[in-house]
Design an enzyme around this catalytic site. Structure first.
Site, PDB file in Angstrom:
ATOM      1  N   CYS A 150       8.170 -14.488  36.897  1.00  0.00           N
ATOM      2  CA  CYS A 150       9.200 -13.825  37.711  1.00  0.00           C
ATOM      3  C   CYS A 150       8.619 -12.784  38.685  1.00  0.00           C
ATOM      4  O   CYS A 150       9.075 -12.684  39.838  1.00  0.00           O
ATOM      5  CB  CYS A 150      10.236 -13.170  36.804  1.00  0.00           C
ATOM      6  N   HIS A 243      12.998  -6.924  39.428  1.00  0.00           N
ATOM      7  CA  HIS A 243      11.634  -6.403  39.381  1.00  0.00           C
ATOM      8  C   HIS A 243      11.281  -5.783  40.742  1.00  0.00           C
ATOM      9  O   HIS A 243      11.511  -6.396  41.798  1.00  0.00           O
ATOM     10  CB  HIS A 243      10.630  -7.522  39.090  1.00  0.00           C
TER      11      HIS A 243
HETATM   12  P1  NAP Z   1      14.500 -15.635  25.031  1.00  0.00           P
HETATM   13  O1  NAP Z   1      15.671 -14.822  25.486  1.00  0.00           O
HETATM   14  O2  NAP Z   1      13.707 -15.160  23.876  1.00  0.00           O
HETATM   15  O3  NAP Z   1      15.055 -17.132  24.707  1.00  0.00           O
HETATM   16  C1  NAP Z   1      14.249 -18.097  24.072  1.00  0.00           C
HETATM   17  C2  NAP Z   1      15.006 -19.403  23.905  1.00  0.00           C
HETATM   18  O4  NAP Z   1      14.130 -20.360  23.275  1.00  0.00           O
HETATM   19  C3  NAP Z   1      16.252 -19.331  23.019  1.00  0.00           C
HETATM   20  O5  NAP Z   1      17.180 -20.306  23.429  1.00  0.00           O
HETATM   21  C4  NAP Z   1      15.710 -19.721  21.626  1.00  0.00           C
HETATM   22  O6  NAP Z   1      16.678 -20.361  20.809  1.00  0.00           O
HETATM   23  C5  NAP Z   1      14.677 -20.761  22.018  1.00  0.00           C
HETATM   24  N1  NAP Z   1      13.606 -20.811  20.993  1.00  0.00           N
HETATM   25  C6  NAP Z   1      12.864 -19.779  20.532  1.00  0.00           C
HETATM   26  N2  NAP Z   1      11.993 -20.221  19.582  1.00  0.00           N
HETATM   27  C7  NAP Z   1      12.216 -21.547  19.461  1.00  0.00           C
HETATM   28  C8  NAP Z   1      11.646 -22.570  18.640  1.00  0.00           C
HETATM   29  N3  NAP Z   1      10.651 -22.312  17.755  1.00  0.00           N
HETATM   30  N4  NAP Z   1      12.108 -23.829  18.767  1.00  0.00           N
HETATM   31  C9  NAP Z   1      13.098 -24.115  19.640  1.00  0.00           C
HETATM   32  N5  NAP Z   1      13.677 -23.188  20.446  1.00  0.00           N
HETATM   33  C10 NAP Z   1      13.237 -21.918  20.365  1.00  0.00           C
HETATM   34  O7  NAP Z   1      13.449 -15.849  26.220  1.00  0.00           O
HETATM   35  P2  NAP Z   1      13.702 -15.842  27.833  1.00  0.00           P
HETATM   36  O8  NAP Z   1      13.494 -14.508  28.398  1.00  0.00           O
HETATM   37  O9  NAP Z   1      14.955 -16.578  28.091  1.00  0.00           O
HETATM   38  O10 NAP Z   1      12.452 -16.693  28.340  1.00  0.00           O
HETATM   39  C11 NAP Z   1      12.372 -18.103  28.228  1.00  0.00           C
HETATM   40  C12 NAP Z   1      11.123 -18.608  28.950  1.00  0.00           C
HETATM   41  O11 NAP Z   1      11.250 -18.308  30.344  1.00  0.00           O
HETATM   42  C13 NAP Z   1       9.834 -17.936  28.476  1.00  0.00           C
HETATM   43  O12 NAP Z   1       8.789 -18.878  28.510  1.00  0.00           O
HETATM   44  C14 NAP Z   1       9.616 -16.840  29.512  1.00  0.00           C
HETATM   45  O13 NAP Z   1       8.285 -16.454  29.623  1.00  0.00           O
HETATM   46  C15 NAP Z   1      10.110 -17.531  30.767  1.00  0.00           C
HETATM   47  N6  NAP Z   1      10.553 -16.639  31.842  1.00  0.00           N
HETATM   48  C16 NAP Z   1      11.387 -15.587  31.590  1.00  0.00           C
HETATM   49  C17 NAP Z   1      11.824 -14.770  32.638  1.00  0.00           C
HETATM   50  C18 NAP Z   1      12.740 -13.584  32.432  1.00  0.00           C
HETATM   51  O14 NAP Z   1      12.961 -12.831  33.415  1.00  0.00           O
HETATM   52  N7  NAP Z   1      13.304 -13.390  31.251  1.00  0.00           N
HETATM   53  C19 NAP Z   1      11.421 -15.058  33.936  1.00  0.00           C
HETATM   54  C20 NAP Z   1      10.577 -16.161  34.178  1.00  0.00           C
HETATM   55  C21 NAP Z   1      10.175 -16.930  33.125  1.00  0.00           C
HETATM   56  P3  NAP Z   1      17.483 -19.572  19.632  1.00  0.00           P
HETATM   57  O15 NAP Z   1      18.513 -18.723  20.320  1.00  0.00           O
HETATM   58  O16 NAP Z   1      18.063 -20.708  18.861  1.00  0.00           O
HETATM   59  O17 NAP Z   1      16.455 -18.771  18.889  1.00  0.00           O
END
Ligand code: NAP
Length: 351
Positions: A150, A243
């Site tokens: 991001c 950001h």
């Molecule tokens: P998050 O809020 O922690 O969400 C993670 C998601 O993945 C939830 O749906 C969770 O499901 C699922 N998950 C976690 N562990 C799992 C497992 N072992 N098996 C299957 N599903 C699993 O994370 P996020 O911020 O949305 O980020 C998601 C991805 O996008 C990451 O790779 C991050 O680096 C990337 N990203 C994030 C941003 C940002 O601004 N947040 C920006 C760019 C990229 P449950 O709810 O069932 O646990």
């Protein structure tokens, strides 16, 4: 009657980025959410029950009633949006690509693989050319494309027109990153309130390497990073979304402030990105006020898909300074990934 919409799945649909996918895709003109998938903790429950909705309002009613699937590569949908943690994405995304899905990933797992496109459509739509190489090397019917980190997104977009016009050589970047960038539940409130945390694991390296890849080129099927020296320092600050990055830049030919503003304001991006449903009318917005851009005021510009820049001025250390603000879960995650999927459709990679 119009064309039927393309069925899509969201992996990690219950997380911070997954929720943005649901929000943005609920009324999308080309795509229809048919599958929401997450961990075993959520599978089998309705989306509304499994998901702790952290953005404004409620989950769209039709999606709230869907049952959450587990991550089996047999789901309905031709395009799969992945908002999974990187460690999970590394295992799961290839299974979907092998099974024939077009995977649009937000995770960092495959961004730096030489045969996996890392794409911002306005900057490097032509990098999709790596898809054919990826398929033949890996024997996959489908493929993976990735969108950048991001914070990288928020700096690569303003750096592109400056590099094209003046030859970018050095970047010194200091970020102030929102807490939604750490997902949910993310950073503990006792750590972040009234505080700044001067460390985000792996972030500085991502910013430095991914920016070079985005500003680089694909030549004869090989990805060649741009020859730019980048020094990044990344900080978590108590801002909800958006950001902010302070940049000092050195060039082959130092532009005047007016020349730099002209290049930024005139940026239209690669033609392939124009006119897609999620393309913003303005990619870059140049603010002239002395105290803009600010995350609370500027992150939602053009539906969160524009990058706002301002404070363009000379730099006594390098040549030029400026500040950029971008929405980390919209342009920097779900919105950017949806734009990538629209590009895939427009370029004939998904039918
Ligand atoms: P998050 O809020 O922690 O969400 C993670 C998601 O993945 C939830 O749906 C969770 O499901 C699922 N998950 C976690 N562990 C799992 C497992 N072992 N098996 C299957 N599903 C699993 O994370 P996020 O911020 O949305 O980020 C998601 C991805 O996008 C990451 O790779 C991050 O680096 C990337 N990203 C994030 C941003 C940002 O601004 N947040 C920006 C760019 C990229 P449950 O709810 O069932 O646990």
């Amino acid at each position: 009657m119009g064309q039927p919409r393309i069925p899509v799945a969201i992996l990690g649909a219950t997380g911070a980025v997954g929720q943005r996918f649901v929000q943005l895709l609920a009324d999308h003109p080309w795509f229809e959410i048919v599958t929401v998938a997450a961990s075993e903790r959520s599978a089998g429950r309705t989306y509304a029950d499994a998901c702790n909705w952290v953005i404004s309002g409620d989950p769209p009613a039709a999606i709230g009633q869907l049952t959450v699937d587990s991550l089996e590569p047999t789901v309905d949908g031709r395009i799969v949006f992945s908002a999974l943690p990187s460690s999970v994405a590394r295992e799961v995304e290839p299974l979907f690509a092998r099974a024939g899905y077009a995977v649009c990933s937000n995770a960092s797992a495959f961004r730096e693989e030489p045969d996996v496109p890392l794409v911002i459509p306005e900057l490097n739509a032509d990098h999709l050319a790596l898809i054919e190489r990826q398929r033949s090397l890996r024997g996959w019917r489908g493929f993976i494309i990735t969108s950048p980190n991001c914070t990288t997104t928020g700096i690569a977009i303003p750096l592109k027109p400056l590099d094209e016009a003046f030859g970018l050589r050095q970047v010194f970047a200091v970020s102030m990153q929102a807490i939604s960038g750490a997902g949910y539940p993310g950073v503990a409130s006792l750590d972040i309130l009234n505080n700044v945390i001067p460390y985000i694991g792996g972030e500085e390296e991502k910013l430095e390497r991914e920016t070079r890849l985005l500003l680089g080129e694909v030549r004869d099927g090989e990805r060649i990073g741009a020859d730019i020296t980048i020094s990044a320092q990344t900080n978590r600050v108590p801002v909800l979304d958006g950001h902010t990055v302070c940049l000092s830049l050195g060039f082959d030919r130092a532009p005047s402030v007016d020349e730099a503003i002209g290049a930024l304001a005139g940026f239209r991006g690669q033609p392939a990105a124009a006119g897609l449903p999620s393309s913003p009318a303005r990619i870059l917005i140049v603010r002239s006020e002395p105290d803009r851009p600010q995350p609370r005021r500027d992150r939602d510009a053009e539906g969160g898909m524009a990058v706002s820049v301002g404070r363009v001025r000379p730099c006594p250390l390098l040549d030029l300074r400026l500040v950029s603000v971008s929405h980390n879960t919209l342009r920097g995650a779900a919105g950017g990934s949806i734009l990538n999927a629209e590009l895939l459709v427009a370029e004939g990679y998904v039918r």
